[in-house]
Scaffold this motif. Sequence first.
Motif, PDB file in Angstrom:
ATOM      1  N   SER A  38      -4.293  10.242  -1.855  1.00 44.20           N
ATOM      2  CA  SER A  38      -5.301  10.359  -2.915  1.00 44.20           C
ATOM      3  C   SER A  38      -5.878   9.001  -3.273  1.00 44.20           C
ATOM      4  O   SER A  38      -7.069   8.883  -3.576  1.00 44.20           O
ATOM      5  CB  SER A  38      -4.690  11.013  -4.156  1.00 44.20           C
ATOM      6  N   GLU A  39      -5.019   7.966  -3.242  1.00 40.20           N
ATOM      7  CA  GLU A  39      -5.534   6.632  -3.549  1.00 40.20           C
ATOM      8  C   GLU A  39      -6.472   6.152  -2.454  1.00 40.20           C
ATOM      9  O   GLU A  39      -7.490   5.525  -2.726  1.00 40.20           O
ATOM     10  CB  GLU A  39      -4.387   5.642  -3.728  1.00 40.20           C
ATOM     11  N   SER A  42      -9.680   7.802  -3.021  1.00 37.14           N
ATOM     12  CA  SER A  42     -10.399   7.223  -4.163  1.00 37.14           C
ATOM     13  C   SER A  42     -11.061   5.915  -3.763  1.00 37.14           C
ATOM     14  O   SER A  42     -12.155   5.595  -4.222  1.00 37.14           O
ATOM     15  CB  SER A  42      -9.454   7.009  -5.338  1.00 37.14           C
ATOM     16  N   ASN A  45     -14.241   6.844  -1.748  1.00 37.96           N
ATOM     17  CA  ASN A  45     -15.285   7.366  -2.617  1.00 37.96           C
ATOM     18  C   ASN A  45     -15.904   6.258  -3.465  1.00 37.96           C
ATOM     19  O   ASN A  45     -17.112   6.026  -3.456  1.00 37.96           O
ATOM     20  CB  ASN A  45     -14.681   8.455  -3.511  1.00 37.96           C
ATOM     21  N   SER A  46     -15.047   5.543  -4.204  1.00 37.98           N
ATOM     22  CA  SER A  46     -15.544   4.542  -5.153  1.00 37.98           C
ATOM     23  C   SER A  46     -16.167   3.333  -4.452  1.00 37.98           C
ATOM     24  O   SER A  46     -17.195   2.805  -4.896  1.00 37.98           O
ATOM     25  CB  SER A  46     -14.404   4.076  -6.064  1.00 37.98           C
ATOM     26  N   GLN A  99     -13.369   7.663 -11.471  1.00 41.93           N
ATOM     27  CA  GLN A  99     -13.954   8.852 -10.853  1.00 41.93           C
ATOM     28  C   GLN A  99     -14.070  10.002 -11.841  1.00 41.93           C
ATOM     29  O   GLN A  99     -14.276  11.147 -11.451  1.00 41.93           O
ATOM     30  CB  GLN A  99     -13.108   9.274  -9.652  1.00 41.93           C
TER      31      GLN A  99
END
Length: 643
Positions: A38-39, A42, A45-46, A99
């Motif tokens: 998940s990190e 992230s 995405n970010s 997010q």
Amino acid sequence: MIIYEATKTEFIADVTNELLVERLYESYQKKIGRTSKSEINSWENSLHRMSNVMQDPDIPDDTSVAIEFKIPNTSKRVDFLVAGHDGTQDHVVIVELKQWSEVEKVTTKDALVSTYLGGSKRTVTHPSYQAWSYAALIHDFNQNVQDQHILLSPCAYLHNYRKSENDPLTDAHYADHLEKAPVFTKGEIQKLRDFIKKYVRFGDRSQLIYQIEHGKIRPSKSLQDSLAGMLKGNQEFVLIDEQKVFYEDAFHLALESIKNHQKSVMVIEGGPGTGKSVMAVNLLVNLINEGLTALYVSKNSAPRNVYASKLKGTMKKTQIDNLFKGSGSFTESDQNEFDVLIIDEAHRLNEKSGLFSNLGENQIKEVINSSKFSIFFIDENQKVTLKDIGSIDLIKKYAEELEAQLIQGKLISQFRCDGSDAYIAWLDDVLQIKETANANDRGLDYDFRVFDDPNEMLKEIEELNKKNNKSRMLAGYCWEWPKNGRTSTLHKDIVIPEHNFSISWNLSDSIWAIEQDSVSQAGCIHTSQGLEFDYVGVIIGPDLTFKDGQVTTDYTKRAKTDQSLKGIKTIAKENPEKAQALADRIIRNTYRTLMTRGQKGCFVFCTDPELNDYFRERLSMSAAYEDLSPRHVEMVAEEGVEY
């Protein structure tokens, strides 16, 4: 420590060519260790969004970019840094990435919002406050930032969040924080670009990322030194993340309890260096400023004596005495006599009070009964005497009995031991208090050394103490403290003949923790618990040894003048196994507490050569682990009792 560093051009190329996440992952594995999927998602995405932000021709190609910067002396990280020059001044823009897609305002408290995290709604700090607080910490800790006048400009970017009319994120309640660190949301990419370009008109001329990453770390403020300023209303410490959340909860719960005549109890759990005492004193100061009768309470007299000494000359002695109380002060108090009682080191509370333990019923019950609002700061792993009965379960029991509402919280952020949770976990494993997942990871920036000669350890502590009078010798309570000679350093209490070493216990008539000459005296658990230093040298006595592959304890090696284990022989006659288990935990907790008093380093000398060898072996295993594994971390007196 920084996970990733590049120029603007290199960063955009890595994103465009789909190389960034892989490089981040590899760097993270080398420097930090395993990370979750998940990190990684992230990041992708970010950071893709940040790549879009940086694709502005007016942001110079040689602007420096950095990802995941660890703030010194903490376990916190800054998401994104942009470094350059405005034509006059070096600047580093700090971008806190979120997010989040929705937010609810919390207007009853300062700098808090509510959002969904980890599948549930949680109260957290406003992104603007978080970005500002991280920038403030970097400024406070980094000498290069101060000496080279590098200006830090924080902001937050919520790239999935679309503002609406009268949006809660930018509510007037947060105006002060938004002014210090603006927040940008979905559709405001040009506004974020303009914010960056305001400070970065030219590239990174001064290797600013390098300067920040390699800046000498300023000594952290100690609570005892900052107390006078806090009582004058100065902001000496920046509360971050869960510290800020729990502080706001406690502050407003205290006000509401008194206003609504509803007795309330709050319990804050936290390990060494998580900021329990800082929160306690912040609450004391600010609740007093609200006109409430608030007292700081501790069983251990050492921190109270140090605080009183530091406040000498700033206020009357009677005022000081009325602020700081021992935990046995409430045996005859009326119900709800005080507005607020703030209990630090609550694990040290006793059942009975008085010099002969013959007063009152239970200190926890008496504190809750005599206050409209009470808050207990506790770490059950720091119980160090048989009399220590402070526990979360007992607080719950008496809160229910006295019809008080109960609120709990747990502090995570680490501010001691160089912010290294790894060192605390490593120490627990080394002392065989509990097994940890990473038995060899101790944090690289924390200075841990094993000495074969106590004279050399003392010499090093004395040398370090010359810098700022914040290094001290400590020892396990295995040497007597006879009444004769308690006011003279000529009387040497701790004697280790095989090394021609001798040192006196701290003088009974001194504030050992802060007096300049006391560096050549040794403190014990009773005079050091609740205080912090830069470096500590710990003499581990014969009550802790290493035999047949195990760290073992022997309570018979404790000094007779130590009251920590008073009554253990009586218990042993009836139940030897129970006595051994009780004493074993106290001895291990004692050394754990002593070995976490240093913010920057801990040195040890063991009277048992095999234990010394064991510590050195664990140190070597840690070094080998850091060199060979994927992970390479760059974090790196009891009241009424005498010796």
